[in-house]
Design a protein around this motif. Sequence first.
Motif, short mmCIF file in Angstrom:
data_model
loop_
_atom_site.label_atom_id
_atom_site.label_comp_id
_atom_site.label_asym_id
_atom_site.label_seq_id
_atom_site.Cartn_x
_atom_site.Cartn_y
_atom_site.Cartn_z
N CYS B 63 -12.66 46.25 18.45
CA CYS B 63 -13.13 46.78 19.74
C CYS B 63 -12.59 46.02 20.94
O CYS B 63 -12.46 46.57 22.01
CB CYS B 63 -14.66 46.79 19.78
SG CYS B 63 -15.41 45.19 20.13
N ASN B 64 -12.30 44.73 20.76
CA ASN B 64 -11.80 43.89 21.86
C ASN B 64 -12.72 43.91 23.08
O ASN B 64 -12.27 43.77 24.21
CB ASN B 64 -10.38 44.32 22.25
CG ASN B 64 -9.72 43.34 23.21
OD1 ASN B 64 -10.01 42.15 23.19
ND2 ASN B 64 -8.86 43.84 24.09
N MET B 65 -14.01 44.15 22.87
CA MET B 65 -14.93 44.08 24.00
C MET B 65 -16.28 43.49 23.59
O MET B 65 -17.30 43.73 24.23
CB MET B 65 -15.10 45.44 24.67
CG MET B 65 -15.52 46.57 23.77
SD MET B 65 -15.78 48.12 24.69
CE MET B 65 -14.11 48.67 24.97
N GLY B 66 -16.26 42.73 22.49
CA GLY B 66 -17.45 41.95 22.17
C GLY B 66 -18.54 42.68 21.43
O GLY B 66 -19.65 42.16 21.33
N THR B 67 -18.26 43.88 20.89
CA THR B 67 -19.34 44.58 20.20
C THR B 67 -19.21 44.62 18.68
O THR B 67 -20.21 44.71 18.00
CB THR B 67 -19.47 46.05 20.69
OG1 THR B 67 -18.23 46.69 20.53
CG2 THR B 67 -19.89 46.13 22.13
N CYS B 84 -12.31 37.64 20.98
CA CYS B 84 -11.87 38.50 22.08
C CYS B 84 -12.52 38.11 23.40
O CYS B 84 -12.05 38.54 24.45
CB CYS B 84 -12.16 39.97 21.76
SG CYS B 84 -13.91 40.42 21.83
N LEU B 85 -13.59 37.32 23.35
CA LEU B 85 -14.28 36.93 24.59
C LEU B 85 -14.09 35.45 24.89
O LEU B 85 -14.65 34.94 25.85
CB LEU B 85 -15.79 37.23 24.49
CG LEU B 85 -16.21 38.70 24.47
CD1 LEU B 85 -17.73 38.80 24.33
CD2 LEU B 85 -15.77 39.40 25.74
#
Lengths: 401, 99, 508
Positions: B63-67, B84-85
């Motif tokens: 996801c590259n957005m932390g989910t 990713c974060l």
Amino acid sequence: MSERYDSIVVGGGLLGAALAWMLAREGARVALLERDQLNQHASGQNAGSLHFQLEYRMVEHGWESARTAAEAMPLHLEAAREWAALGDELGESLGVAQQGGFMLAETAEQVEVLRRKTALEQEWGLDVRLLDGDEARRLAPYLSDSVLAAAFCPLEGKADTRIAGPALARGALRLGAEVRTRTEVVDLVPAGSGWAVHAVERSEAGERRLRLEADTVMLAAGVWTTRLGQLLDVSLPTIPLALMMSVSAPTAPFVPHLVQHAGTKLSLKQTGNGTVLIGGGWPARLPLAADGTPDLDSRPTLLQSSLVGNAAAAIGVVPRTASLPIVRSWVGTTTVTPDQLPLVGQVPGRPGVFVATGGSAFTLGPSFARSLIALADGRPPGIDLHPYDPARFERLSHARR
Amino acid sequence: MPDAEATSGRAARLPSERGEPAEITVDGRPVGCFAGETVATAMLAAGVPAFSHRNGEPRIPLCNMGTCFECGVTVDGVPLTRACLTTVRDGMRVETSER
Amino acid sequence: MSAAHDLVVVGAGPAGAAAALAAADAGLDVLVVDEQRAAGGQILRTTPPEFGGRRKLPTGYPWAGELLDRARSHPGIAWRHGATVFGILPVTADASSAGGADASAGPGSADGADASAGPASAGFDVLTSDPADPAGSGRVRARRVLIASGAYDMPVAIPGWTLPGVMMAGAVQGFLKSQRLRVADRVVLAGSHPLLLIVADQLLAAGARIEEVAIARGIPSPVELLRALPAVPGHVRLLGELAGCVLRLLRAGVRISTGTVPTEVLGDGRVQGVRLARADRGWRQTGPARTVEADALVLGYGFHPSTELARQLGCALDWDSAQGGWIVRHDAQLETTVPGVHVAGEPSGVAGAEQSRAEGELAGLTIAAALGRPVPERALAGARRRIRSASRFSGVVQRMFAPRREALLELATPATEICRCETVTRSTIDGFLDENPFAGTADAVKLACRSGMGPCQGRYCESAVAGLVAKARGTGVGEAGRFAAHIPVKPVPLQAYVALADDPAEVP
């Protein structure tokens, strides 16, 4: 229209499923009624400890209450045997592992508690022994140096709360029992020599009223027991306790035992999936309904003090837990009675209706089920049930009037 | 020198201004990167084939957005840290996770 | 613990930034918490300051630069970047002590319940991770909270989708925009959302070889286009951008297949190919699959709102497939069913950046008014008008690109992993539903099968699990229900709990 059964079980938790299965095994025509889905409340939400030593909550109020609590030991001893055999009898795993359990002491005072507690339990016939800190760490290298002593009970362990109840319900289904979810009991009235159970079945299509008849009715409704008692005009007092538990992401096995604490609320174990379950009775906030009684249909709220306290207790004795990623902290509402002893027996003045709840109802579930079925059959139960007689509160409430 | 098979198809940095060169270690091996990059970028660009495992199966960022947490690695001892974060820091120790 | 804020905003995207700015302009003291390093959310992600150069925002949102600049420099707004809000606790009068809710209550008392529990008038404790210390945590008191936590790419379970190299469209775009990283050389994109074409175009520009773009739906019919026309004014730039993408892709010889779905991802340890097949108007596979070699598969079927904090707080949610699935119920002022908890942007229904910004503005203004700040009716009316205008466009997008969930679910074969974290396959879930006719909710499946119990906490399997329950029981997905969410809504180390203590010395 009315449907006729030998026995109707009210409540789809572990106890209800065990009752349905055991009854069906004896050839009875059984219906299990559950207002929600099976196993969604205390039975599926508790941490699955099979603990037979007295818990912290039983010893923290002094020796009088500890002695009273110890009166439930025969139920515990029977439960230890039941759990060991249950999966084989059912032919399906319940995730039971009895690899022993510790109760830990970190202060001289707690060591003294353990000493007296162990002696009391040994009087009742529990296999439990006191170890010093080094002996405990030899058996459990994950324990911190702060552990001064530990009471070790080899019978203790865990069952998998996710699968135990549904597995028993499937067993009941295979033997012809009916399992009806989303079906709430709204009235219980005498009918002939037995009972008529009025229920409401809910679905997307709407509500449907049912009338079922049975010779016996088994109340296995945990925290909703008091409400069912009101339908029968009988006082079955229970106290809901909203308790917090936490679970970590899976990690390599390192805690084979059940870990409890003599001086703080803590239970800790690692499941077969590698997750570490941490609980022990830290409270959550149960909302109140408009009439001032606990609102059992609303979600309890976590308390920050419990998050802090439970984590500190776990890290204190098992330091490796500090870095474990916690995935969920949730609340289950368990049931205790005003005198801390379970309610097990016939509902006073209501022949044919039986009840069991209170105390360690997951751990004791199989014993509760076996005992109620014996009573319903008119057979002597394997253990003396007098201390748990539900009539004790009925007498109290009459005396007060 | 990585072989051609392993490098074909892997992620690639685009020509762009980047931060100062930095170095982290992934499972003990040095991985060159640039200030301002995420650990995920550094690991993908280096062709690390698995950030984490799920019952033995390799995973890289989804996801590259932390989910999704599939990029969860141990960073300086803290497990399940989302690559990713997390911005790289010179000398950062990253361990991919087994299981 | 730091001092209380009037408002804590979760998420610094267009909704959160606009809300913070509107509230701060009206005089509120606002804190914005966001997981990313900089404001802007996913849609406005840019390269980090270490990369130097000029910030490059997407061209479709001309207001973005000014919004972010004004919000960032506003003295009434504090920012906590790189921090995750892992839970929100309502504050009640006795919240500082376990008080009335002590489990060790003596005989006869009903102390399991708490007499002071009631409307959350005392505000909220917002629990966050500590950006400076991954093992730490922080706690902020807020009178009101706004959930503006955005959305994430809608998961679609197909055989092989757990192979390294399968990535969500938002992931690939994020790497390009904020890290200048191309995730692979040879790429297949599959999906139905317009974002897919934008990402394909961006990958092309970044030097990737686009092997194929497989779009589930057909070409819009003339009737659909006519219906869409009234929604276009004001969004010409966005539509123009999309048209430009398609032109550039076609000019580069990229194969764009409509009515096409991915049926399997091939590879050993990583993606090596994708199987694509023709699909009918209902997105169901009609023909045999063919293999396209690739290093990556990019999935873009739309978005699910991030509703975990609303769930954890006990807010009511409603199922609305076209708006992204479970969305947070709210009134015209964007307040949820939990008093004091507001929502803006995608969690109120996925509608894109334009509408998110307008909702954020309205939420910020109404919260300020609720806290006694003077808010001109003119400003409220303006925000409402912008929401209405944006929703005409987003409504059309939602209708035209609504995912056919039942058909997508059928892409999962018995061996396909539905739950990626716990590697629970479709056959495990179907088998459980077969053997347990009494089970009829997503949460019942979660408890029994562990699907949804892993680190992602069910974000990537919930809709499929509920879909399988609905299919087995002949109900709607909404009836099959959703997973409950608990603290921490994203995993934190156990020691982060200890760090929440008011005074470290008091830790038992």
